[in-house]
Design an enzyme around this catalytic site. Structure first.
Site, PDB file in Angstrom:
ATOM      1  N   LYS A 126       7.513  -5.815   6.193  1.00 29.58           N
ATOM      2  CA  LYS A 126       6.721  -4.889   6.998  1.00 29.58           C
ATOM      3  C   LYS A 126       6.663  -5.353   8.454  1.00 29.58           C
ATOM      4  O   LYS A 126       6.882  -4.563   9.377  1.00 29.58           O
ATOM      5  CB  LYS A 126       5.301  -4.755   6.442  1.00 29.58           C
ATOM      6  CG  LYS A 126       4.466  -3.699   7.175  1.00 29.58           C
ATOM      7  CD  LYS A 126       3.037  -3.675   6.696  1.00 29.58           C
ATOM      8  CE  LYS A 126       2.240  -4.783   7.305  1.00 29.58           C
ATOM      9  NZ  LYS A 126       0.786  -4.696   7.034  1.00 29.58           N
TER      10      LYS A 126
ATOM     11  N   ASP B 163       2.460   0.337   5.445  1.00 36.43           N
ATOM     12  CA  ASP B 163       1.205  -0.374   5.219  1.00 36.43           C
ATOM     13  C   ASP B 163       0.339   0.451   4.272  1.00 36.43           C
ATOM     14  O   ASP B 163       0.799   1.430   3.678  1.00 36.43           O
ATOM     15  CB  ASP B 163       0.487  -0.638   6.544  1.00 36.43           C
ATOM     16  CG  ASP B 163      -0.005   0.651   7.212  1.00 36.43           C
ATOM     17  OD1 ASP B 163       0.333   1.763   6.735  1.00 36.43           O
ATOM     18  OD2 ASP B 163      -0.738   0.549   8.206  1.00 36.43           O
TER      19      ASP B 163
END
Length: 214
Positions: free
Chosen positions: A124, A142
């Site tokens: 991420k 997320d």
């Protein structure tokens, strides 16, 4: 899990996102690629606002790997002690700073694999850096994007990897660069976890969420 929306519906959704905000921006403050890496690494299990509050003073004195190493772990800890997991994060930032200084000439690499090799940098984080600094259409999934993707049918998936693939596979190319920012902002301010603000949502007529609030 919602059903996957069709191409025309997704195109209309992102056309509306673009009309509302053509150039969405990430909310983590940074001054260069290195400070962006640090800010994103510090943001795990913390709010962007909390990270920004801590890094404003930090980045004035340590905006390169070399300056961060000179500051040292104890000095860094003093700056970020208001952020969750600050001790481990301080260790990681010092380690990644050393690697960048020694192996990359102080520059931040532009491949996902190289970024993910840095301590405290996961997929991420790497995707955020690739998207925001290097303008690569990477999708950083997320909790907000995971919720919005599944709730609306834009990008349903059982885990973050599946949602990332669904975004890449189903959102038209013209929207890929800003897709994750539009989705994050929508999840952060409109499609919130509890009591989503459906009455203020400009895609509510296209969303498949059955428990809409008005």
């Amino acid at each position: 899990m919602a059903r996957q929306l069709d191409y025309h519906t997704i195109h209309e959704i992102f056309s509306r996102f673009r009309k509302a905000e053509a150039e969405p921006k990430g909310e983590l403050e940074h001054v260069n690629a290195f400070t962006l890496v640090v800010a994103v690494a510090l943001s795990a299990q913390a709010t962007d606002a909390g990270v920004n509050k801590a890094t404003r003073a930090l980045f004035k004195v340590a905006d390169t790997p070399e300056k961060m190493l000179a500051l040292g772990e104890e000095g860094l800890t003093e700056h970020i002690k208001t952020i969750g997991l600050f001790r481990q994060k301080a260790k990681n930032v010092i380690k990644l700073s050393r690697i960048l200084a020694e192996a990359y000439g102080g520059e931040v690499p532009s491949s996902r694999a190289a970024l993910q090799s840095l301590p405290g940098v996961g997929r991420k984080t790497a995707n955020v850096v690739l998207n925001m600094w290097f303008h690569h259409p990477a999708q950083a999934v997320d909790t907000h994007i995971f919720r919005v993707g599944n709730r609306t049918g834009i990008a349903p998936g059982k885990d973050v990897d599946a949602v990332e693939r669904a975004i890449e596979d189903n959102i038209p190319a013209e929207f890929q660069q800003h897709a994750h920012h539009w989705l994050i902002l929508h999840g952060r301010y409109i499609c919130v976890a509890r009591k989503p603000k459906c009455g203020a949502c400009h895609i509510r007529d296209l969303c498949t969420f059955e428990e809409k609030t008005f």
